[in-house]
Write an enzyme that holds these catalytic residues in place. Structure first.
Site, PDB file in Angstrom:
ATOM      1  CG  ASP A 172      -1.901   0.908   1.416  1.00  0.00           C
ATOM      2  OD1 ASP A 172      -2.411   1.426   0.093  1.00  0.00           O
ATOM      3  OD2 ASP A 172      -2.473   1.374   2.305  1.00  0.00           O
ATOM      4  CG  ASP A 214       0.688   7.611  -3.440  1.00  0.00           C
ATOM      5  OD1 ASP A 214       0.709   8.369  -4.475  1.00  0.00           O
ATOM      6  OD2 ASP A 214       0.227   7.737  -2.489  1.00  0.00           O
ATOM      7  CG  HIS A 218      -6.021   4.567  -1.751  1.00  0.00           C
ATOM      8  ND1 HIS A 218      -4.945   4.214  -1.126  1.00  0.00           N
ATOM      9  CD2 HIS A 218      -6.036   4.058  -3.105  1.00  0.00           C
ATOM     10  CE1 HIS A 218      -4.260   3.459  -1.566  1.00  0.00           C
ATOM     11  NE2 HIS A 218      -4.752   3.432  -3.163  1.00  0.00           N
ATOM     12  N   GLY A 219      -8.818   5.813   1.165  1.00  0.00           N
ATOM     13  CA  GLY A 219      -9.621   6.603   2.260  1.00  0.00           C
ATOM     14  C   GLY A 219     -11.081   6.213   2.394  1.00  0.00           C
ATOM     15  CB  SER A 229     -12.611   4.187   7.074  1.00  0.00           C
ATOM     16  OG  SER A 229     -11.740   3.167   7.070  1.00  0.00           O
TER      17      SER A 229
HETATM   18  P1  13P Z   1      -9.146   4.829   5.543  1.00  0.00           P
HETATM   19  O1  13P Z   1      -8.011   5.576   6.108  1.00  0.00           O
HETATM   20  O2  13P Z   1     -10.123   5.408   5.125  1.00  0.00           O
HETATM   21  O3  13P Z   1      -9.188   3.255   6.156  1.00  0.00           O
HETATM   22  O4  13P Z   1      -8.248   4.360   4.197  1.00  0.00           O
HETATM   23  C1  13P Z   1      -7.218   3.601   3.985  1.00  0.00           C
HETATM   24  C2  13P Z   1      -6.513   3.521   2.887  1.00  0.00           C
HETATM   25  O5  13P Z   1      -6.623   4.023   1.972  1.00  0.00           O
HETATM   26  C3  13P Z   1      -5.276   2.710   2.618  1.00  0.00           C
HETATM   27  O6  13P Z   1      -4.383   2.993   1.684  1.00  0.00           O
HETATM   28  O1  G3H Z   2      -3.486   4.836   3.610  1.00  0.00           O
HETATM   29  C1  G3H Z   2      -2.566   4.513   4.684  1.00  0.00           C
HETATM   30  C2  G3H Z   2      -3.150   3.393   5.394  1.00  0.00           C
HETATM   31  O2  G3H Z   2      -4.131   3.671   6.340  1.00  0.00           O
HETATM   32  C3  G3H Z   2      -1.946   2.969   6.150  1.00  0.00           C
HETATM   33  O3  G3H Z   2      -1.664   3.696   7.327  1.00  0.00           O
HETATM   34  O4  G3H Z   2       0.910   4.078   7.215  1.00  0.00           O
HETATM   35  O5  G3H Z   2      -0.294   4.268   9.222  1.00  0.00           O
HETATM   36  O6  G3H Z   2       0.157   2.170   8.263  1.00  0.00           O
HETATM   37  P1  G3H Z   2      -0.195   3.668   7.866  1.00  0.00           P
HETATM   38 ZN    ZN Z   3      -4.608   4.929   0.706  1.00  0.00          ZN
END
Ligand code: 13P
Ligand code: G3H
Ligand code: ZN
Length: 332
Positions: free
Chosen positions: A94, A116, A233-234, A236
């Protein structure tokens, strides 16, 4: 050097194609520890769903990338033990930010990587992404690129202000880089505070209603890239009941707000075929642990609080798979 196929993992090519055709999305859940991994596999097996195990640079630093890789290998065996004859599990990097990091993940058995380059100039993003694609494709590893910048702040991922993806750039970017999927920016953001109260409206009960995602941009991207896998992404949703539990038992999460699930359902039915969820898992674990600590102050065996945390995660993942992303029964 080990290839992901030797570990029983799959890349994202076939999963994404089926997801687009079937109008659902594959969950990409981040993991840093055993309980998260167990809960992801338990939910995926129970719902017969494909799943992407996602490892960030922060996770690599926290848990060690070798351990995480072996845990993903273990996840495949665990899924079989739980009754899934042919698990469809991808191991994905990721937010990889350098060629070297992506290469190291390809070399150690990841089946998919994200490069990215969205914080670079357009041309630098293309050059970096193309380099990763050329390397990864030699080993059958799929690559996710990103165009546009998400708002929000994470440990390893930060962007004060978003820039929506420009639909007029996507064909050029995808063609010149050769990426297998494209992460776009249409209003989602990382973390548990996706919008400020000033960006929201309120319903009759005073509950914050976030602004809608820019589905018009997504639709324009679909016109430009018909049938091409898009990633959000993002994503949640920041469950308010869990945030309330956290705050009831000593937490201080203020103005937390996520992406409403009906918008994710709508996205999953489009060419969005990978939806990233990390913060909701963090919130599910923390609410269960805070509640346990408050109600059982004499207990001190970590299994006594990590067990309920894992169960809270399993239920959350199952809900995402069955009720939001529509991918239950797609890994048969
Ligand atoms: P959230 O913070 O919304 O869970 O997004 C996670 C994410 O995009 C990980 O790459
Ligand atoms: O997009 C980011 C993910 O939520 C990962 O977060 O870098 O704190 O592990 P982290
Ligand atoms: Zn992300």
């Amino acid at each position: 050097m080990v290839n992901y196929k030797e570990l029983g993992l799959v890349n994202t090519k076939e999963m994404f194609q089926k997801a687009i055709e079937g109008k659902y999305a594959i969950p990409a859940f981040n993991f840093n520890n055993m309980e998260q991994m167990q809960a992801i596999v338990q939910a995926a097996v129970e719902a017969k769903s494909p799943v992407i195990l996602q490892v960030s640079s922060g996770a690599r630093k926290y848990a060690n990338q070798t351990l995480l890789r072996y845990m993903a290998q273990g996840a495949v065996e665990y899924a079989k033990e739980l009754g899934q004859a042919n698990p469809q599990i991808a191991l994905h990097l990721d937010h990889g930010d350098t060629f070297e990091l992506c290469k190291s993940c390809v070399d150690m058995g990841f089946s998919s990587v994200m490069i990215d380059g969205s914080h670079h100039s357009y041309e630098d993003n293309i050059a970096l992404t193309k380099k990763v694609v050329e390397y990864a494709h030699q080993f059958g590893v799929t690559v996710e690129g990103e165009l546009g910048v998400l708002a929000g702040v994470e440990d390893e991922v930060s962007a004060e202000h978003h820039t929506y993806t420009q639909p007029e750039e996507v064909v050029d970017f995808v063609t010149r880089t050769g990426v297998d999927s494209l992460a776009i920016s249409i209003g989602t953001s990382h973390g548990a505070n996706k919008f400020t109260p000033a960006q929201c409206t309120r319903d009759e009960n005073g509950i914050l209603i976030p602004p809608p995602l820019r589905f018009d941009i997504l639709e324009e991207i679909e016109v430009q890239l018909p049938g091409f896998p898009i990633v959000l992404h993002g994503s949640s949703s920041v469950p308010q009941d869990m945030v309330a539990t956290i705050n009831k038992y000593g937490g201080a999460m203020t103005d937390s707000i996520g992406i409403p699930e009906d918008q994710l359902r709508k996205a999953a039915a489009s060419s969005v075929c990978k939806i990233n969820i990390d913060s909701d898992g963090r919130i599910a674990m923390t609410s269960a642990i805070r509640e346990f600590f408050a109600l059982e102050p004499s207990k001190f065996d970590p299994r006594q609080y990590l067990g309920p945390a894992r169960e809270s995660l399993r239920k959350l993942y199952l809900h995402k798979i069955q009720d939001v992303l529509g991918c239950a029964g797609k890994a048969v």
